[in-house]
Design an enzyme around this catalytic site. Sequence first.
Site, PDB file in Angstrom:
ATOM      1  N   GLU A 202       0.976  -1.162   0.107  1.00 23.28           N
ATOM      2  CA  GLU A 202      -0.352  -0.078   0.100  1.00 23.28           C
ATOM      3  C   GLU A 202       0.733   1.323  -0.034  1.00 23.28           C
ATOM      4  O   GLU A 202       1.907   1.436   0.609  1.00 23.28           O
ATOM      5  CB  GLU A 202      -1.032  -0.095   1.109  1.00 23.28           C
TER       6      GLU A 202
ATOM      7  N   CYS B 284      -4.679  -3.353   4.050  1.00 25.22           N
ATOM      8  CA  CYS B 284      -4.366  -2.586   5.593  1.00 25.22           C
ATOM      9  C   CYS B 284      -5.153  -2.820   6.901  1.00 25.22           C
ATOM     10  O   CYS B 284      -5.654  -3.718   7.125  1.00 25.22           O
ATOM     11  CB  CYS B 284      -3.693  -1.205   5.345  1.00 25.22           C
TER      12      CYS B 284
ATOM     13  N   LYS C 286     -10.211   0.837  -0.884  1.00 26.87           N
ATOM     14  CA  LYS C 286     -10.313   0.461   0.739  1.00 26.87           C
ATOM     15  C   LYS C 286     -11.427   1.009   1.182  1.00 26.87           C
ATOM     16  O   LYS C 286     -11.714   2.110   1.098  1.00 26.87           O
ATOM     17  CB  LYS C 286      -8.773   1.133   1.086  1.00 26.87           C
TER      18      LYS C 286
HETATM   19  C1  LIG Z   1      -1.398  -1.535  13.875  1.00 26.70           C
HETATM   20  C2  LIG Z   1      -2.563  -0.278  14.110  1.00 26.70           C
HETATM   21  C3  LIG Z   1      -3.679  -0.668  13.499  1.00 26.70           C
HETATM   22  C4  LIG Z   1      -2.547  -0.003  15.732  1.00 26.70           C
HETATM   23  O1  LIG Z   1      -3.464   1.264  15.647  1.00 26.70           O
HETATM   24  C5  LIG Z   1      -1.962   0.683  13.311  1.00 26.70           C
HETATM   25  O2  LIG Z   1      -0.715   1.151  13.720  1.00 26.70           O
HETATM   26  C6  LIG Z   1      -1.942   0.528  11.760  1.00 26.70           C
HETATM   27  O3  LIG Z   1      -0.914   0.300  11.323  1.00 26.70           O
HETATM   28  N1  LIG Z   1      -2.929   0.545  11.010  1.00 26.70           N
HETATM   29  C7  LIG Z   1      -3.142   0.640   9.706  1.00 26.70           C
HETATM   30  C8  LIG Z   1      -2.683   1.593   9.019  1.00 26.70           C
HETATM   31  C9  LIG Z   1      -3.191   1.941   7.584  1.00 26.70           C
HETATM   32  O4  LIG Z   1      -4.237   1.528   7.090  1.00 26.70           O
HETATM   33  N2  LIG Z   1      -2.108   2.646   6.894  1.00 26.70           N
HETATM   34  C10 LIG Z   1      -2.189   3.079   5.621  1.00 26.70           C
HETATM   35  C11 LIG Z   1      -2.253   4.677   5.743  1.00 26.70           C
HETATM   36  S1  LIG Z   1      -0.677   5.191   6.432  1.00 26.70           S
END
Ligand SMILES: CC(C)(CO)[C@@H](O)C(=O)NCCC(=O)NCCS
Length: 506
Positions: free
Chosen positions: A79, A211, A178
């Site tokens: 992603e 994600c 998404k």
């Molecule tokens: C692990 C977690 C869930 C903890 O709150 C949080 O650190 C995490 O990586 N969430 C998903 C990140 C995401 O969607 N990123 C895409 C855009 S930057």
Amino acid sequence: MVPSQTLLCAAVLALAVLQALASDTFIAAVYEHAVILPRTAHKVSPDDALALMNKNMDVLERAIKEAAQQGAHIIVTPEDGIYGWVFTRETIYPYLEDIPDPEVNWIPCTDPTRFGRAPVQERLSCMARNNSIYVVANIGDKKPCNSSDPKCPSDGRYQYNTDVVFDSEGKLVARYHKYNLFRQETQFNYPREPEFVTFETPFGKFGIFTCFDILFREPAVVLVNELQVDTVLFPTAWMNVLPFLTAVEFHSAWAMGMGVNLLSANTHNTIMSMTGSGLFTPHGPSTYYYNSKTKEGRLLVAELSARPRLSPNYPPAVNWSSYATSIKNYSGENKTFPGAVRRDIFTFSELKHKAGNHTVCQKDLCCHLTYQMSNKSKDEVYVLGAFDGLHGSVIKYHWQICTLLKCKNTDLSTCGQPVETAQTKFDMFSLSGTFGTNYVFPEVLYSGVQLAPGEFEVLSDGRLQSKNGTSKPLLTVTLFGRCYEKDLPHPLRSFLYPHNKKRKQL
Ligand SMILES: CC(C)(CO)[C@@H](O)C(=O)NCCC(=O)NCCS
């Protein structure tokens, strides 16, 4: 060659061919890419945007070629892997392309201008076609709209965080927007409805999501339980959070809990704590990568079962609460105390002895542990913990967690804080809980943020236990349960699309 030798050769060849057909496997690859970020936060021209995306695609192309050389049928890239994540709605606009519905049957590589300017889709399609490999990538989709649509944003377009899949001839075969956007993704819109995107291949049925989606019911659980996919493609930009949500730990546990393959390609950015990719199967990680020290990306390639759901006795019908509800609580001279794992208040009980039985409860959840440490060090404290409640500050979703974890130091107030190293090995552990959900993900994490492939098992009565002790010191053993039906409605989503409030119970 004498005739008998020729015959033997033919027989060996025939056997090999038969085996390849019958084994029902495929070779999968994921690439953990250290994305090259834009150098400015200002809006750039479409040419400058494309120049940056081409720099990233130069690196992805080398990985795709290498994967194809190693025989891979499919490769997943991360992603935000083509332009990064530091954007507003305005500044990401020059990076976006209009991505058509795959039903138009389009090979961008051979017909690049059919739907207007699409240089990124063209290049991805050609990389797939020229190397005869399925290519999975994450890019941005733009869809113009106008005032005839009352939900149309004031700038006249929807912008989506989008996964695309090109087959080995370069044809666009899947497009997924998404659904569960993460906090800072204000450059993108929420799609109105969740999309359940699947496609068939000679090596199994595939589903795809992105994600943060992995923590929710839609579309992740629906793809597995209702649409019966074999393998999930998972581009991610995952920020590691100990003790339960480090990428390789949670993603391998999800693959085991759901009984499917998960091809997880994380972005590599150590400043953002993004590292940890893998080829995860229902039986554990086939191969994985976690490295918080280097700046380099990494290609992972492995052979996987194409139909993991059909392999002998798998997925086992696990009743996650069967054992825990059948026994009495282990008697309680053991004191419990509250402790915070980030903002969640757990109930903990210290494991004071080298071996023993413990129970801790919180609300509807009781967690039982039987354990034996190889050595009881004075410098390390382990606790058993339980949590049953809503997690999250903006989006509130329900967790039930049973965990054995190492505290940061011997001060009990540090239990639940992130720790990366330990010295204590266990001769055995057996953890179970009175879960009110079938969605429980079994995690085992060793010192140095390492996984424990083949060293533990889940019994059909819901016990997560070691097989022959732990080969490395232990950070945590966790049963991570999700009670999707107790999640609160998404505050933003029900504001933007009020009808979604009503369709919560699917
Ligand atoms: C692990 C977690 C869930 C903890 O709150 C949080 O650190 C995490 O990586 N969430 C998903 C990140 C995401 O969607 N990123 C895409 C855009 S930057």
